[in-house]
Design an enzyme around this catalytic site. Structure first.
Site, PDB file in Angstrom:
ATOM      1  N   ARG A 265      18.480 -12.100   4.477  1.00 49.83           N
ATOM      2  CA  ARG A 265      19.945 -11.648   3.296  1.00 49.83           C
ATOM      3  C   ARG A 265      19.067 -10.134   2.235  1.00 49.83           C
ATOM      4  O   ARG A 265      17.837 -10.804   1.722  1.00 49.83           O
ATOM      5  CB  ARG A 265      19.639 -12.456   3.001  1.00 49.83           C
ATOM      6  CG  ARG A 265      21.291 -12.289   2.267  1.00 49.83           C
ATOM      7  CD  ARG A 265      21.356 -13.534   1.274  1.00 49.83           C
ATOM      8  NE  ARG A 265      22.420 -13.091  -0.089  1.00 49.83           N
ATOM      9  CZ  ARG A 265      23.992 -12.734   0.350  1.00 49.83           C
ATOM     10  NH1 ARG A 265      24.383 -13.311   1.496  1.00 49.83           N
ATOM     11  NH2 ARG A 265      24.214 -12.657  -1.271  1.00 49.83           N
ATOM     12  N   CYS A 266      20.073  -9.345   2.048  1.00 50.14           N
ATOM     13  CA  CYS A 266      19.123  -8.137   1.072  1.00 50.14           C
ATOM     14  C   CYS A 266      20.724  -8.550   0.649  1.00 50.14           C
ATOM     15  O   CYS A 266      21.895  -8.366   0.360  1.00 50.14           O
ATOM     16  CB  CYS A 266      19.842  -7.078   1.931  1.00 50.14           C
ATOM     17  SG  CYS A 266      18.504  -6.825   3.618  1.00 50.14           S
TER      18      CYS A 266
ATOM     19  N   GLU B 101      17.014  -2.993   9.686  1.00 47.17           N
ATOM     20  CA  GLU B 101      17.049  -2.504  10.704  1.00 47.17           C
ATOM     21  C   GLU B 101      16.567  -4.179  11.116  1.00 47.17           C
ATOM     22  O   GLU B 101      16.599  -4.668  12.348  1.00 47.17           O
ATOM     23  CB  GLU B 101      15.780  -1.802  11.468  1.00 47.17           C
ATOM     24  CG  GLU B 101      16.340  -0.502  11.810  1.00 47.17           C
ATOM     25  CD  GLU B 101      15.899   1.146  10.783  1.00 47.17           C
ATOM     26  OE1 GLU B 101      16.013  -0.115   9.615  1.00 47.17           O
ATOM     27  OE2 GLU B 101      16.312   1.896  10.560  1.00 47.17           O
TER      28      GLU B 101
ATOM     29  N   LYS C 115      17.012  -7.032   9.427  1.00 43.14           N
ATOM     30  CA  LYS C 115      17.856  -8.149   9.613  1.00 43.14           C
ATOM     31  C   LYS C 115      18.896  -7.711  10.271  1.00 43.14           C
ATOM     32  O   LYS C 115      19.078  -8.562  11.075  1.00 43.14           O
ATOM     33  CB  LYS C 115      18.770  -7.792   8.748  1.00 43.14           C
ATOM     34  CG  LYS C 115      20.042  -8.223   8.592  1.00 43.14           C
ATOM     35  CD  LYS C 115      21.178  -6.779   7.426  1.00 43.14           C
ATOM     36  CE  LYS C 115      21.990  -7.835   7.406  1.00 43.14           C
ATOM     37  NZ  LYS C 115      22.365  -9.829   6.552  1.00 43.14           N
TER      38      LYS C 115
ATOM     39  N   HIS D  76      26.889 -26.385  -0.422  1.00 45.65           N
ATOM     40  CA  HIS D  76      25.894 -25.851   0.384  1.00 45.65           C
ATOM     41  C   HIS D  76      25.602 -26.665   1.510  1.00 45.65           C
ATOM     42  O   HIS D  76      25.255 -25.715   2.375  1.00 45.65           O
ATOM     43  CB  HIS D  76      24.303 -25.300  -0.106  1.00 45.65           C
ATOM     44  CG  HIS D  76      24.451 -24.844  -1.006  1.00 45.65           C
ATOM     45  ND1 HIS D  76      24.365 -25.125  -2.867  1.00 45.65           N
ATOM     46  CD2 HIS D  76      24.820 -23.866  -2.155  1.00 45.65           C
ATOM     47  CE1 HIS D  76      24.804 -25.177  -3.848  1.00 45.65           C
ATOM     48  NE2 HIS D  76      24.758 -23.510  -3.164  1.00 45.65           N
TER      49      HIS D  76
ATOM     50  N   HIS E  26      29.365 -21.842 -16.349  1.00 49.38           N
ATOM     51  CA  HIS E  26      29.086 -22.509 -15.078  1.00 49.38           C
ATOM     52  C   HIS E  26      28.129 -22.135 -14.567  1.00 49.38           C
ATOM     53  O   HIS E  26      27.413 -20.763 -14.838  1.00 49.38           O
ATOM     54  CB  HIS E  26      29.548 -21.608 -14.418  1.00 49.38           C
ATOM     55  CG  HIS E  26      29.424 -22.474 -12.407  1.00 49.38           C
ATOM     56  ND1 HIS E  26      28.577 -24.052 -11.799  1.00 49.38           N
ATOM     57  CD2 HIS E  26      28.468 -22.165 -11.388  1.00 49.38           C
ATOM     58  CE1 HIS E  26      28.114 -23.493 -11.434  1.00 49.38           C
ATOM     59  NE2 HIS E  26      27.760 -22.565 -10.762  1.00 49.38           N
TER      60      HIS E  26
ATOM     61  N   ASP F  30      30.414 -17.177 -16.329  1.00 46.51           N
ATOM     62  CA  ASP F  30      29.901 -17.842 -15.150  1.00 46.51           C
ATOM     63  C   ASP F  30      28.545 -17.120 -15.775  1.00 46.51           C
ATOM     64  O   ASP F  30      27.770 -16.110 -15.380  1.00 46.51           O
ATOM     65  CB  ASP F  30      29.508 -17.115 -13.917  1.00 46.51           C
ATOM     66  CG  ASP F  30      30.853 -17.838 -13.338  1.00 46.51           C
ATOM     67  OD1 ASP F  30      31.109 -19.327 -13.611  1.00 46.51           O
ATOM     68  OD2 ASP F  30      31.766 -17.575 -12.230  1.00 46.51           O
TER      69      ASP F  30
ATOM     70  N   TRP G 174      21.272  -9.543 -12.790  1.00 46.86           N
ATOM     71  CA  TRP G 174      21.408  -8.346 -11.017  1.00 46.86           C
ATOM     72  C   TRP G 174      21.111  -7.299 -10.595  1.00 46.86           C
ATOM     73  O   TRP G 174      21.748  -6.703  -9.393  1.00 46.86           O
ATOM     74  CB  TRP G 174      22.673 -10.174  -9.963  1.00 46.86           C
ATOM     75  CG  TRP G 174      22.412 -11.163  -9.940  1.00 46.86           C
ATOM     76  CD1 TRP G 174      20.798 -11.655 -10.634  1.00 46.86           C
ATOM     77  CD2 TRP G 174      22.832 -12.364  -9.919  1.00 46.86           C
ATOM     78  NE1 TRP G 174      20.420 -13.152  -9.902  1.00 46.86           N
ATOM     79  CE2 TRP G 174      22.213 -13.650 -10.045  1.00 46.86           C
ATOM     80  CE3 TRP G 174      24.203 -12.842  -9.918  1.00 46.86           C
ATOM     81  CZ2 TRP G 174      22.130 -14.816  -9.379  1.00 46.86           C
ATOM     82  CZ3 TRP G 174      25.006 -14.049  -9.705  1.00 46.86           C
ATOM     83  CH2 TRP G 174      23.581 -14.805  -8.953  1.00 46.86           C
TER      84      TRP G 174
ATOM     85  N   GLU H 283      25.559 -26.453 -11.592  1.00 42.41           N
ATOM     86  CA  GLU H 283      24.858 -27.016  -9.871  1.00 42.41           C
ATOM     87  C   GLU H 283      23.872 -28.428 -10.144  1.00 42.41           C
ATOM     88  O   GLU H 283      23.437 -28.481 -11.118  1.00 42.41           O
ATOM     89  CB  GLU H 283      24.050 -26.123  -9.393  1.00 42.41           C
ATOM     90  CG  GLU H 283      23.295 -26.812  -8.000  1.00 42.41           C
ATOM     91  CD  GLU H 283      22.842 -25.209  -7.031  1.00 42.41           C
ATOM     92  OE1 GLU H 283      23.718 -24.410  -6.927  1.00 42.41           O
ATOM     93  OE2 GLU H 283      21.821 -25.232  -6.991  1.00 42.41           O
TER      94      GLU H 283
END
Ligand code: GLN
Ligand code: ZN
Length: 756
Positions: free
Chosen positions: A516-517, A17, A19, A695, A642, A600, A562, A666
């Site tokens: 952001r989730c 909610e 977000k 970005h 990467h 990656d 992750w 990066e």
């Protein structure tokens, strides 16, 4: 009596909610008042829910519209000059400008909160930085909660952790110079909270779980001595790790209670019970706030019973840390396999576990016999479930030998074989993997997931996207192509969905930053790869062009990092299992004729433990996992990797030890810093320092990329230099990507001409 409390609760709401309210506000669909009203209701709901589980103290102030560190900065009046006046700190416009920036003002920098995937907004301290207590949301929220009959306890980020997490800008100086004034303002804040009726205040000082320089340890003493006089009881909370050399310090600071992370710091509990002064409360964070597994009640109770005997009323129980890092409610997961579901606990269930433990301690085991039995049964089932334990996978890990982590020959011998095979020009141009996820691509995926289109239709749409990406890359003139990752919504989810041992929730959202989730997959069992995962897509792309197409995989460390991981075996073992699965994929790609395979590892650095003493152990297994995934190929097959971060000076040896033939990194915000690293360390293989920041929406010019490459060429020999953007392009539009890559290819061409 055992006191139950919580350190923080997920903010998003079970259905995200927060977000959606934020995003409606940012789109101008609801005004600030409506946003405040909606979020007030959400907070109230969360407080009631926590209270209903039986908490004696409910945290207040942990809820932030965007970020709790930002709220702290606003409360203390730490507003960088570019955002204008230091007043109106309750103004939502200012809050969101600091968080997100606007056309004229760059946002505050965002960075990871300790070793979590939550990002906070970095406080910025100028020379002579002043602090002044502003009207603040914490006081408002406290009043709100009290009004609703909630036994509210305000949560503050402690002054030392706040200072530590900030950056001095633009000129560097010792932030401890600011401590006295900061502590004075914290003193006022505590007095203000006492005045509105707060009995206890939770003061988070997670940096006590880090390596602290002596000056910072001393600063703890002086700051807390100064705050000791404030008329409110203080619970000092430390989490995310052991106290180690900070244990004596944490014990003796003049506060009324100490909370420790009794999951990661379980080995220190007994020492603390012995050493904590008798006037202090000891709060044990016994339920894991960083993972989603159900607690085993019986062994926990067995550990707590003697402690309760010794500590009595002084024993408090809580989750190990704020529950911000786990999803809210398992009850919503009706799609999960019921057996697996029986092994899990999300935020709400974790609070229930604490309430059961309290009952068991206060009224004896008999009172919770049913709960203990259920918990034992779940633990037993999990320990021997064939869903989890695959003997062939365990045997595979057992069977790993040194040769498997070693390419057949060193880079110097592989490079000529690869040159011979690939026939690339000097300064080869390439990209990092993904191309724009267009509206059509996302639509096709959504339709396929919702079963509005069949598999064939979906695959045709993906092939079309791949063909388009190949065509565009050829037109731009890139040397090494990619298939563009159209079929992947997420670089972890895509592989997790195809690997056995991974599960996905429907509502298991965790806040990453702002609105952001992420929905981390759950690694619950031994990992295997039933069938090839990427070979068809890559092969299809290769069939359309004579240029080499890179195969694209996510590495073992990132696939681990992750996700929510198993707690029934060391992370290192899980990483090796994933590595073996990827090794098969790498071999299949090679067998299908793929000459370049990129693996990656954007999460490689963030896996670093909080304490430097633990770094080597981590780096050893992390490097080993990558090598096992990648080393099973011939000399002439080129392995790329990467990574996405700029600060890697301190682990550059480990990065070199990956022994990838090519690394692309990066460098976006600190190109100079990156290149400096190569002046100090002779990176042995090939490297592609990102030549432009993907970005930023700005079109990079030929001249600036040329200058950057020239500069890079001073530290890295030209014949080991690649030319590429600094990260994947999936969030950009083709209208941006095409001209940027055209300029990049042109920069490479001019440089070749100069150095030809
Ligand atoms: N290959 C991935 C991509 O291009 C890498 C993403 C990342 O670095 N996070 O999207
Ligand atoms: Zn990247």
């Amino acid at each position: 009596m055992v006191t139950l409390h919580n350190l923080g609760f997920p903010r998003m709401g079970a259905h995200r909610e927060l977000k959606f309210a934020l995003e409606r506000h940012w789109r101008g669909e609801i005004d600030a008042q409506a946003l405040e009203t909606e979020t007030q209701a959400l907070r109230a709901q969360h407080w009631q829910m926590q209270r209903a589980t039986g908490l004696d103290w409910v945290p207040v102030g942990d809820f932030a519209l965007y970020d709790h560190v930002l709220d702290t900065s606003l409360a203390l009046g730490v507003i960088p000059a570019r955002f204008g006046a230091r007043t109106q700190t309750r103004d939502l416009g200012l809050l969101f400008r600091m968080a997100r920036g606007d056309a004229n003002t760059t946002a505050c920098e965002m960075t990871k909160w300790f070793d979590t995937n939550y990002h906070y907004l970095v406080p910025e301290f100028a020379v002579g930085q002043g602090f002044s207590l502003q009207a603040n949301r914490l006081v408002d929220a406290f009043a709100e909660a009290r009004h609703q009959g909630i036994p509210a306890r305000p949560v503050l980020l402690g002054p030392l952790s706040y200072l530590w997490l900030g950056k001095t800008r633009p000129v560097p100086f010792d932030p401890l110079q600011l401590l006295d004034e900061l502590v004075a303002v914290y003193g006022q804040w505590l007095e203000q909270l006492a005045a509105v009726g707060a009995e206890w205040v939770q003061i988070d000082e997670p940096i006590l779980a880090l390596d602290l320089p002596p000056a910072w340890k001393a600063a703890f003493e002086s700051a807390y001595t100064q705050l000791a006089r404030t008329p409110v009881r203080k619970l000092l909370t430390v989490y995310f790790g052991e106290l180690r050399d900070n244990l004596a310090l944490a014990c003796h600071l003049p506060v009324d209670g100490l909370h420790i992370d009794a999951v990661r710091g379980s080995a220190e509990v007994n020492t603390l019970v012995d050493r904590l002064p008798a006037y202090k409360v000891l709060s044990l964070g016994v339920v894991d706030g960083r993972n989603i597994w159900r607690s085993e009640l019986e062994p926990l109770l067995a550990r707590l019973e003697p402690l309760y005997e010794r500590l009595g009323e002084r024993l408090w129980l809580a989750p190990s840390c704020s529950l911000l890092h786990v999803p809210q409610d398992l009850a919503l997961e009706d799609g999960l396999d019921p057996e697996l579901r029986g092994w899990l606990a999300f935020a709400r269930q974790k609070l229930d576990e604490l309430a059961i433990l309290k009952r068991g301690l206060e009224t004896g085991r008999a009172a919770i016999a049913g709960e203990i039995e259920a918990s034992q049964a779940a633990a037993l089932a999990r320990a021997c479930s064939p869903r989890i334990h695959r003997p062939e996978v365990k045997a595979g890990v057992q069977g790993i030998d040194a040769a498997m982590a070693q390419r057949a020959h060193p880079y110097a011998e592989r490079a000529p074989a690869q040159r011979e095979r690939l026939q690339l020009p000097l300064l080869p141009t390439t990209t990092i993997g993904s191309f724009p996820q267009t509206a059509e691509i996302r639509q096709a995926r959504a339709d396929y997931k919702a079963q509005r289109i069949d598999q064939t239709t979906y695959e045709t749409a993906m092939r079309q996207a791949i063909a388009e990406a190949v065509e565009r890359q050829e037109a731009i003139g890139l040397d090494v192509l990619v298939h563009g990752e159209a079929e992947r919504n997420d670089m972890v989810e895509y592989f997790g969905e195809q690997l056995a041992g991974y599960a996905f929730t429907r509502h298991g959202w965790v806040q990453s930053y702002g609105s952001r989730c992420v929905k981390p997959p759950i690694i619950y069992g031994d990992v295997t790869r039933p069938v090839p995962m990427t070979v068809d897509w890559t092969g299809y792309a290769q069939s359309l062009t004579d240029k080499p197409v890179k195969g694209m995989l996510t590495g073992p460390v990132t696939l681990l990092q992750w996700s929510f991981v198993r707690n029934d075996q060391p992370r290192a073992i899980t990483a090796l299992q994933i590595a073996l699965a990827l090794r098969e994929e790498v071999r299949d790609l090679e067998a299908a004729g793929t000459a370049i395979i990129q693996i990656d590892e954007p999460a490689f650095r963030e896996g670093l433990p909080l304490r430097q003493a633990d770094w080597n152990a981590y780096l050893d297994w992390a490097v080993r996992a990558f090598r096992i995934a990648s080393a099973g190929v011939d000399d002439a097959t080129q392995i790329h990797t990467h990574m996405c971060y700029a600060e890697f000076n301190d682990i550059i040896q480990a990065i070199a030890a990956l022994d990838a033939d090519v690394i692309t990194i990066e460098t976006s915000r600190s190109q100079m810093e990156l290149l400096q690293a190569f002046e100090h360390f002779d990176y042995p293989n090939e490297i592609g320092p990102g030549v432009y920041d993907i970005h930023a929406p700005r079109l990079p010019s030929v001249a600036e990329m040329l200058a950057l490459l020239e500069r890079a060429g001073q530290g890295i020999p030209m014949d080991r230099l690649w030319v590429n953007p600094d990260c994947g392009l999936k969030t950009r539009r083709w209208e941006e990507v095409t001209p940027a890559l055209q300029n990049m290819v042109e920069a490479a061409r001019q440089l070749r001409e100069r150095h030809g």
